[in-house]
Design an enzyme around this catalytic site. Structure first.
Site, PDB file in Angstrom:
ATOM      1  N   ASN A 287       0.854  -1.193   0.000  1.00 26.81           N
ATOM      2  CA  ASN A 287       0.000   0.000   0.000  1.00 26.81           C
ATOM      3  C   ASN A 287       0.889   1.242   0.000  1.00 26.81           C
ATOM      4  OD1 ASN A 287      -2.274   1.602   0.135  1.00 26.81           O
ATOM      5  ND2 ASN A 287      -2.617   1.309   2.327  1.00 26.81           N
TER       6      ASN A 287
ATOM      7  N   TYR B  76     -10.137  -4.880  12.261  1.00 26.93           N
ATOM      8  CA  TYR B  76      -9.013  -3.931  12.300  1.00 26.93           C
ATOM      9  C   TYR B  76      -8.832  -3.388  13.727  1.00 26.93           C
ATOM     10  CZ  TYR B  76      -6.800   0.613  12.312  1.00 26.93           C
ATOM     11  OH  TYR B  76      -6.013   1.676  12.652  1.00 26.93           O
TER      12      TYR B  76
ATOM     13  N   LYS C  10      -5.721  -3.830  16.871  1.00 26.43           N
ATOM     14  CA  LYS C  10      -5.023  -2.807  17.664  1.00 26.43           C
ATOM     15  C   LYS C  10      -5.126  -3.144  19.157  1.00 26.43           C
ATOM     16  CE  LYS C  10      -3.459  -0.553  14.246  1.00 26.43           C
ATOM     17  NZ  LYS C  10      -2.027  -0.675  13.942  1.00 26.43           N
TER      18      LYS C  10
ATOM     19  N   SER D 293      -4.530   3.021  18.084  1.00 28.70           N
ATOM     20  CA  SER D 293      -5.593   3.873  17.561  1.00 28.70           C
ATOM     21  C   SER D 293      -6.610   4.185  18.646  1.00 28.70           C
ATOM     22  CB  SER D 293      -6.283   3.125  16.417  1.00 28.70           C
ATOM     23  OG  SER D 293      -7.489   3.743  16.076  1.00 28.70           O
TER      24      SER D 293
HETATM   25  N1  UFG Z   1     -16.970  10.851   6.632  1.00 29.49           N
HETATM   26  C1  UFG Z   1     -17.923  11.359   5.782  1.00 29.49           C
HETATM   27  N2  UFG Z   1     -17.796  11.080   4.450  1.00 29.49           N
HETATM   28  C2  UFG Z   1     -16.778  10.331   3.939  1.00 29.49           C
HETATM   29  C3  UFG Z   1     -15.796   9.820   4.824  1.00 29.49           C
HETATM   30  C4  UFG Z   1     -15.940  10.098   6.185  1.00 29.49           C
HETATM   31  O1  UFG Z   1     -18.874  12.034   6.201  1.00 29.49           O
HETATM   32  O2  UFG Z   1     -16.732  10.103   2.730  1.00 29.49           O
HETATM   33  C5  UFG Z   1     -17.098  11.153   8.073  1.00 29.49           C
HETATM   34  C6  UFG Z   1     -17.244   9.908   8.924  1.00 29.49           C
HETATM   35  O3  UFG Z   1     -18.600   9.530   9.010  1.00 29.49           O
HETATM   36  C7  UFG Z   1     -16.660  10.379  10.246  1.00 29.49           C
HETATM   37  C8  UFG Z   1     -15.587  11.387   9.821  1.00 29.49           C
HETATM   38  O4  UFG Z   1     -15.899  11.759   8.502  1.00 29.49           O
HETATM   39  O5  UFG Z   1     -17.632  11.055  10.960  1.00 29.49           O
HETATM   40  C9  UFG Z   1     -14.189  10.810   9.867  1.00 29.49           C
HETATM   41  O6  UFG Z   1     -14.181   9.612   9.122  1.00 29.49           O
HETATM   42  P1  UFG Z   1     -12.824   8.886   8.698  1.00 29.49           P
HETATM   43  O7  UFG Z   1     -13.216   7.675   7.898  1.00 29.49           O
HETATM   44  O8  UFG Z   1     -11.904   9.863   8.064  1.00 29.49           O
HETATM   45  O9  UFG Z   1     -12.191   8.499  10.088  1.00 29.49           O
HETATM   46  P2  UFG Z   1     -12.767   7.548  11.223  1.00 29.49           P
HETATM   47  O10 UFG Z   1     -12.906   8.417  12.431  1.00 29.49           O
HETATM   48  O11 UFG Z   1     -13.939   6.781  10.809  1.00 29.49           O
HETATM   49  O12 UFG Z   1     -11.581   6.498  11.299  1.00 29.49           O
HETATM   50  C10 UFG Z   1     -10.377   6.820  11.900  1.00 29.49           C
HETATM   51  C11 UFG Z   1      -9.247   5.994  11.293  1.00 29.49           C
HETATM   52  C12 UFG Z   1      -9.443   4.527  11.568  1.00 29.49           C
HETATM   53  C13 UFG Z   1      -9.687   4.297  13.037  1.00 29.49           C
HETATM   54  C14 UFG Z   1     -10.822   5.169  13.518  1.00 29.49           C
HETATM   55  C15 UFG Z   1     -11.008   5.080  15.001  1.00 29.49           C
HETATM   56  O13 UFG Z   1      -9.193   6.186   9.898  1.00 29.49           O
HETATM   57  O14 UFG Z   1      -8.257   3.858  11.194  1.00 29.49           O
HETATM   58  O15 UFG Z   1     -10.527   6.537  13.240  1.00 29.49           O
HETATM   59  O16 UFG Z   1     -12.165   5.721  15.387  1.00 29.49           O
HETATM   60  F1  UFG Z   1     -10.028   3.015  13.273  1.00 29.49           F
END
Ligand code: UFG
Length: 341
Positions: free
Chosen positions: A36, A151, A155, A126
């Site tokens: 990746n 995943y 962790k 995480s």
């Molecule tokens: N979101 C959107 N649209 C998108 C993508 C994300 O609205 O296309 C929102 C999600 O719903 C969330 C926020 O943006 O509210 C952040 O989402 P991310 O996917 O960027 O990040 P996450 O908080 O879901 O995930 C991150 C890390 C993971 C980890 C997680 C732990 O990427 O590796 O935090 O909570 F597991």
């Protein structure tokens, strides 16, 4: 000689950490399986620091290769272990791949680290280990909750594996850094995040939409119990996060740690909603973003932001950069790789 092994050192957080290590005078050896990441990242690192780190293409699942690598590098004084798969959704579909790729590899690396004269180990953990925490901001003593995905489980189990080894092997000195949401890119725009396929994370989806690769960002849910109805996260600039690894490593090298297994939250302490992130992007880029509200995404917690007191007071690290800094750097990186002026 201050030789540090960085596994996954060509990935997003790994590459920024290699830059900070080299800036601090460490000699870095990277192992990465390129599953990746790309070899071009080496050029980015050398162009920023003037030093090309040593690199070996090794898949850590091949235990024999890991053993050979360590017997050739007995002078390593610290290991920062990033190499792992990280897509939450993919992990639900391919649990065995995630357990093998994230846990077998951790065991193989630790088996070698404990045999080094200097067994210093930093683990990428995480905030996912907290799930939906009851209280904000989240302290390190908040209970670890049942994982939402394989995943996340890797962790949690990863931390347990390290802790179990630390209990019986006082030679091993380990720190687990619990990252909140890493975003942004190096200010030079020479290294940054390179998601494979359609981005799952918010910020690369925003920058790819603005760059014309995606039509429209879906904001997942606007009926959460937050100030504007969208989810709240703690977005940490990847350069600040990279520096936290160097500080943690120095803590171990200088013997300043209070126990041989410590955990620290690495975030800004500030919660930002999805709409605030979009606003920040629009502000720094000077362009408006095409977005729409969509249903909630399964598995998303309402809010998660860090209590950073332990990292500030004990680790002696604090984030320096703002959400706007991070969004500007992410946009400059996207423009650079897409040749947008
Ligand atoms: N979101 C959107 N649209 C998108 C993508 C994300 O609205 O296309 C929102 C999600 O719903 C969330 C926020 O943006 O509210 C952040 O989402 P991310 O996917 O960027 O990040 P996450 O908080 O879901 O995930 C991150 C890390 C993971 C980890 C997680 C732990 O990427 O590796 O935090 O909570 F597991």
């Amino acid at each position: 000689m201050k030789k540090i092994l960085v596994t996954g050192g060509l990935g997003f957080i790994g590459s920024h950490t290699v830059v900070e290590l080299q800036n601090e005078g460490f000699e870095v050896v990277i192992i990465d399986d390129l599953s990746n990441s790309s070899l071009d990242v080496l050029d980015g690192i050398s162009s920023i620091t003037g030093i090309t780190p040593k690199f070996e293409k090794i898949d850590i699942k091949e235990k024999g290769k890991v053993q050979t690598f360590f017997s050739d590098h007995k002078d390593i004084i610290g290991v920062i272990h990033f190499a792992a798969s990280k897509a939450v959704g993919e992990s639900v579909l391919k649990p065995l791949h995630y357990y093998e790729n994230n846990l077998n590899t951790l065991v193989y690396i630790l088996q070698e680290v404990v045999g080094l004269p200097s067994s210093n180990f930093i683990f990428s953990s995480s905030c996912t280990v907290y799930g939906q925490a009851e209280h904000m901001p989240i302290t390190e003593s908040a209970p670890v909750q049942a994982a939402e995905s394989p995943y996340g489980n890797t962790k949690q189990i990863g931390e347990e594996i390290i802790n179990d080894v630390c209990k019986v092997d006082s030679n091993l000195q380990a720190i687990s850094l619990r990252y909140f949401n890493p975003i942004g890119a190096h200010p030079s725009a020479k290294i940054g995040e390179l998601p494979l396929g359609v981005p799952q994370n918010l910020v690369p989806y925003i920058t790819q939409t603005a760059a014309g690769l995606r039509d429209c960002l879906s904001v997942f849910g606007n009926d959460y119990a937050t100030s504007d109805g969208t989810c709240v996260r703690d977005y940490i600039h990847v350069v600040d996060l990279a520096k936290a690894h160097v500080v943690a490593l120095k803590r171990l090298l200088e013997g300043d740690n209070r126990s041989n297994f410590e955990t620290f939250n690495i975030g800004t302490g500030i919660g930002s909603s999805v709409l605030e992130v979009i606003k920040s992007f629009e502000n720094v880029s000077g362009q408006s973003l095409n977005y729409k509200f969509a249903p909630r995404r399964e598995g998303d917690v309402t809010e998660a932001y860090a209590d950073t007191k332990k990292a500030n007071d004990i680790l002696g690290w604090q984030s320096q950069l703002t959400l706007d800094d991070a969004m500007l750097s992410a946009w400059n990186w996207e423009k650079n790789i897409r040749n947008i002026k």
